[in-house]
Design an enzyme around this catalytic site. Structure first.
Site, mmCIF file in Angstrom:
data_model
loop_
_atom_site.group_PDB
_atom_site.id
_atom_site.type_symbol
_atom_site.label_atom_id
_atom_site.label_comp_id
_atom_site.label_asym_id
_atom_site.label_seq_id
_atom_site.Cartn_x
_atom_site.Cartn_y
_atom_site.Cartn_z
ATOM 1 N N LYS A 53 27.661 8.988 2.510
ATOM 2 C CA LYS A 53 27.273 7.733 2.574
ATOM 3 C C LYS A 53 26.419 7.773 2.045
ATOM 4 C CE LYS A 53 28.040 3.061 4.407
ATOM 5 N NZ LYS A 53 27.594 2.897 5.944
ATOM 6 N N SER B 198 31.478 -1.080 5.433
ATOM 7 C CA SER B 198 30.921 -0.826 3.606
ATOM 8 C C SER B 198 30.864 1.074 3.495
ATOM 9 C CB SER B 198 29.617 -0.591 4.203
ATOM 10 O OG SER B 198 28.642 0.485 5.304
ATOM 11 N N SER C 164 32.552 0.150 9.959
ATOM 12 C CA SER C 164 32.143 0.609 8.878
ATOM 13 C C SER C 164 32.264 2.197 8.453
ATOM 14 C CB SER C 164 30.647 -0.110 8.432
ATOM 15 O OG SER C 164 29.728 -1.114 8.171
#
Ligand code: ZN
Lengths: 491, 505
Positions: free
Chosen positions: A79, A154, A178
């Site tokens: 990420k 997210s 997330s």
């Protein structure tokens, strides 16, 4: 041919016995990214050449009989909220566009040492603020199952990358769901470890007391493997626990005897999608069939969790994001008059709407005269929520619930309604407030083919129990073997 | 009839900032060194405030801070924590300073400050402290001084230096007393070894809060608005800025008659070149620092055993040592202060000399006069002084035993100072013997050796001899002086006795 759609265990076997190489596997991932990522939007940066070079180097070491790390040449997507030395780290924000960290996050160091091939940086909501990855400054991520729907957020890019076979494993971060929510939207396994289980050093902070790094994988075993790599005591993170890291994979096949599964009836009320309700009930039935006891539990303060979270998280965020002032690094406005104007314009131009909204909420909550009523009260509620869970875990081993009220939602459906977006975090945020480990695993599909996840929570540092319980369900259902049609097309 | 602006009370409180002498910075592993020549080399992701970097407390900084807190008689907290103080400034890369808000590691405390700087009747004032806390220092903005609009630059070498903030109650009553408080604070911190308090390098800085209580035309006591003077970095600056501010506030009071349009606290800077304070920012920008507990750092438990261990390990503090020199060694308060105020090394030197020569008073005279004069002339610290405590003690011991006159001892002292440090190594005793014999400085105590000299001097000065014999006692002084010039090692008492005997015979 081995592809990243196979489980990590299978791939490791194939790498070991020479059926494939890290180079071929990496190339396969890059090919899938090339074929599908324009449509999906999982990656912000694909590190093709260095990844291929790293894969080739690992293959050479394998041939030379050198010992390899746990990941032994498996591609891993990271990420874009984790600092990677020499690779851009943007947090999907114009604010950090082009910023290349001079250092690796602790978990990135761990990945390199475990001989992962770092294939690229994945898309996310800007600074991890959001639940659909639509807040990315560089375009949304779509779930590979339905390109008109969001991958969740997210960590939408990491979840979608694993679901689409662009990487067998990926790393995300979870501040209020997330990891777990996009895992549910994308039909993969995602685990948010106990707060303090994984070092946050190099994880660009959203809400420091809630953020935690964790694994994505197509199956439970892969999540266990990646967690073994990520979890560690790191003296550079004062909040990182000095707890031994179990060999999570060793326990996986062992079913939990007399497992007690807790259900909170408040979780199954209005607002819960019918398909999700049925899938979760079906999952609970699976446990019942396997001999587990199902207990009703009370979480009396859970109804305050969203309010509490949206005070604590923005407060910390307003402080954590204050450093993006255009002075030392990151975006600076081209046009300003004096220092204060430079601050205002740089931040005004480079932050997206959701980030600004949370900075303002947090700034307000910490302001003189409001601190006691908002931030301090939220901290008290947070302790009550923690106590609810402590109490609940005296009578159950894990707590099962939906991950999100719905399967993946259509892109654009909630962007103009932030409150509804926040309320959709209701099942996941308590684990962050209480610091508990939580896992999302595939538990079925909606009538129209969108994946649905089951969330399991466990007491602090009981990731092993969580993974064992998840593996019990996985063995029975095999939901994890389904792949999005798009991914199957190109194999 | 009331006197307008009659002098009443000056109310001053100081916030003293002391950089701690740790090897590394407070929240990262970077070197903690003053290094303006090479900007930004002592930095890392943590003190640069890079995204993702996290602070970890340096326990050594806390240890030094606790030692300072104990020496200031403060109460050390069992639990303390870190808070973020949030404001935007280019030298603050995270846009917050990690500091301590509502749970400082040290509460209360006090320091005694002598009221006047001479005489044995000195009274001390007890200046109470509100609190002592620990925080990180910011970097330094380097502004273009040419005013030609060039970019400012930022040096973050200093960012993350451990900084102690010592906040006094408004107990100080004059500019001079404030200066003495600051001097005593510096002495204490240097004694403890927690800081070098080098004001040129900014390791001791101070903000002053000051207002006055004055009586208006109606006889009503009115307090002037509090003014905070920021960033005072010299003793003279503190005193001058406060003196200036007292005058300014008095003037303002006279002009407005004690009726202020704005009674909010004001922040002013100090322009050392022009010798004035100037308004810095109005209340409209009054900062809301939005303090909250830093979630990256865990609360700190300070074990009672650790506190006791540090308390036991404290050295004798300057105030106590000063008192001991007065009480036990019978020094004057003035001498004791001169010695103690020079710092721990000089006090150690003095005590070693006093103990070895057996005469503290004589040791004090030599240390406060001869030694300090030489150190000043040479710009030396006592540690670099050519005559160590053994050397000086040996010289003084010979005065006490009558082997050297004071005057000859000074010559030995000077000769030792001029010795080539690379020269032949002999013991200091042997070297003193050498100097005495080379220069004929040995005391001539036996009258046999003096006799021929005395006879010659009397012969050359018949008038003086006659005057003495005639009853003019003072006339003998000239004769003693001449004998002494000829006989370097002679003891004046013996010469006087021998002369009187000779002249009386
Ligand atoms: Zn540093």
């Amino acid at each position: 041919m081995a592809t990243a759609l196979e489980s990590s265990a299978t791939l490791l076997d194939q790498l070991t016995d020479g059926q494939t190489t890290s180079l071929r596997l990496t190339q396969d991932c890059l090919d899938r990214i090339a074929a599908h990522d324009t449509a999906i939007g999982a990656f912000l940066h694909v590190d093709s050449e260095p990844a291929l070079a790293a894969a080739a180097a690992i293959d050479r070491r394998r041939e030379a009989g050198e010992p390899l790390g746990l990941l032994a040449g498996l591609p891993v997507a990271v990420k874009d909220v984790l600092a990677t030395r020499g690779q851009p780290t943007t947090c999907a924000s114009r604010m950090l566009q082009g910023w290349v960290p001079p250092y690796d996050a602790h978990v990135v160091e761990r990945l390199r040492r475990a001989d992962a091939v770092l294939i690229g940086k994945t898309n996310m909501d800007e600074f991890a603020m959001g639940s659909t990855t639509e807040n990315s400054a560089f375009g949304p991520t779509r779930t590979p199952w339905r390109l008109d729907c969001a991958a969740g957020g997210s960590s939408g890019g990491s979840a979608a990358a694993v679901a689409a076979g662009m990487a067998p494993l990926a790393v995300g971060s979870d501040t209020g769901g997330s990891i777990r929510q996009p895992a549910s939207f994308c039909g993969v396994v995602g685990l948010k470890p106990t707060y303090g289980r994984v070092s946050r050093y190099g994880l660009v902070a959203f809400a420091s007391s809630l953020d935690q790094v964790g694994p994505f994988s197509g199956d439970v075993r892969g999540a266990a493997l990646l967690l073994e790599v990520l979890a560690d005591h790191d003296p550079r993170d004062a909040t990182c626990a000095d707890e031994p890291v179990p060999a999570y994979r060793d326990q996986l096949e062992r079913p939990l005897d007399a497992l007690r599964v807790g259900i909170c009836r408040d979780h199954f009320t209005e607002g819960l999608d019918k398909d999700v309700d049925e899938a979760v009930e079906a999952a609970i039935d699976v446990y019942r069939r396997l001999g587990a006891e199902i207990h009703d539990i009370q979480l009396p303060h859970a109804r305050f969790a969203v309010a509490c979270y949206y005070l604590v998280a923005p407060s910390e965020a307003s402080s954590n994001l204050a450093r993006y002032d255009g002075v030392h690094y990151g975006a600076r406005s081209d046009d300003y008059d004096g220092l204060v104007d430079m601050y205002c314009r740089s931040r005004g131009e480079a932050f997206g709407a959701e980030v600004k909204r949370r900075i303002m909420l947090g700034t307000y909550a910490l302001s003189a005269g409001y601190y006691d009523a908002f931030y301090l009260k939220a901290q008290k509620v947070r302790r009550l929520i923690q106590q609810d869970y402590q109490q609940a875990f005296t009578s159950v081993d894990v707590i099962a619930s939906p991950v999100a009220p719905t399967p993946a939602i259509p892109l654009g459906s909630l962007v103009s309604d932030p409150l509804q977006m926040y309320l959709a975090d209701t099942y996941t945020i308590s684990a962050n407030l209480a610091g508990l480990p939580g896992l999302s695993l595939p538990a079925g599909f909606s009538d129209d083919g969108r994946p649905i996840g089951l969330q399991l929570l466990a007491p602090p540092f009981q990731e092993s129990r969580l993974l064992q319980a998840a593996a019990m369900h996985e063995r029975e259902t095999q939901w994890h073997l389904r792949r999005p049609p798009l991914a199957e097309d190109s194999s | 009839m009331t006197a307008p602006c009659s002098p009443a009370t000056t109310i001053i409180g100081l916030e003293v900032h002391v950089q701690l002498l740790t090897e590394t910075k407070i929240f990262c592993g970077c070197l903690n060194r003053f290094n303006p020549e090479e900007p930004n080399v002592q930095t890392c992701p943590v003190c640069l405030g890079l995204p993702g970097a996290l602070p970890v407390m340096n326990r050594r900084a806390l240890e030094l801070a606790i030692r300072a807190g104990l020496a200031l008689s403060g109460t050390i907290a069992g639990t303390t924590k870190w808070d973020r103080k949030q404001y935007y400034y280019p030298d603050l890369p995270k846009a917050y300073q990690i500091s301590q808000f509502d749970l400082p590691f040290c509460d209360g405390g006090w320091m005694d400050v002598d009221d006047a700087d001479d005489g044995d009747e000195t009274q001390a004032s007890r200046i109470r402290l509100i609190r002592v806390h620990l925080e990180e220092d910011a970097g330094k903005n380097l502004h273009d001084e040419t005013q030609r609009g060039r970019d400012s630059r930022i040096d973050l070498n200093r960012a993350g230096t451990p900084l102690l903030e010592i906040v006094s109650e408004p107990d100080l009553r004059s500019a001079a007393q404030s200066r003495r408080y600051l001097e005593e604070m510096r002495l204490l911190m240097v004694y403890l070894g927690v800081s070098d308090c080098n004001m040129q390098e900014g390791s001791l800085r101070c903000d002053a809060n000051i207002n006055l209580e004055l009586v208006n035309d109606d006889g009503v006591a009115i307090r002037t608005p509090i003014v905070e003077i920021k960033n005072l970095n010299s003793f003279r600056g503190v005193e001058a800025a406060l003196e200036y501010e007292i005058g300014r506030q008095r003037q303002e009071f006279a002009e407005c008659g004690g009726v202020y349009a704005d009674s909010e606290k004001q922040t002013r800077g100090w322009d050392a070149d022009r010798g004035v304070t100037f308004a810095q920012r109005g209340k409209e920008d009054a900062a809301d620092y939005r303090y909250f507990p830093d979630p990256d750092l865990v609360p700190v438990q300070i074990a009672a055993e650790w506190i006791e261990e540090l308390r036991t390990g404290l050295c004798e503090l300057p105030a106590a040592r000063r008192q001991r020199l007065v009480d036990d060694l019978k020094l004057s308060r003035y001498d004791a202060s001169v010695i103690i105020d020079q710092g721990r090394d000089l006090a150690d030197y003095f005590e070693a000399v006093a103990q070895r020569c057996g005469d503290p008073k004589r040791a004090a005279n030599w240390v406060t006069q001869d030694v300090l004069r030489e150190l000043n002339d040479r710009g030396q610290a006592i540690g670099d002084f050519a005559i160590d405590a053994d050397g000086l003690a040996a010289i003084l011991a010979r005065i006490a035993s009558g082997d050297l006159t004071t005057r000859s001892a000074r010559e030995v002292f000077t000769a030792l100072l001029d010795d080539d440090p690379e020269g032949e190594q002999v013991t200091v005793e042997a070297r003193i013997d050498e100097i005495i014999s080379d220069r004929g400085l040995a005391t001539i105590a036996d009258s046999g050796a003096l006799e021929p000299l005395i006879d010659a001097v009397i012969e050359r000065n018949p008038q003086a001899a006659a005057d003495f014999r005639g009853g003019k006692q003072a006339a003998i002084g000239k004769l003693i002086g001449e004998v002494m010039r000829e006989a370097k090692g002679a003891d004046p008492q013996s010469v006087r006795a021998a002369l009187i005997e000779r002249l009386s015979s």
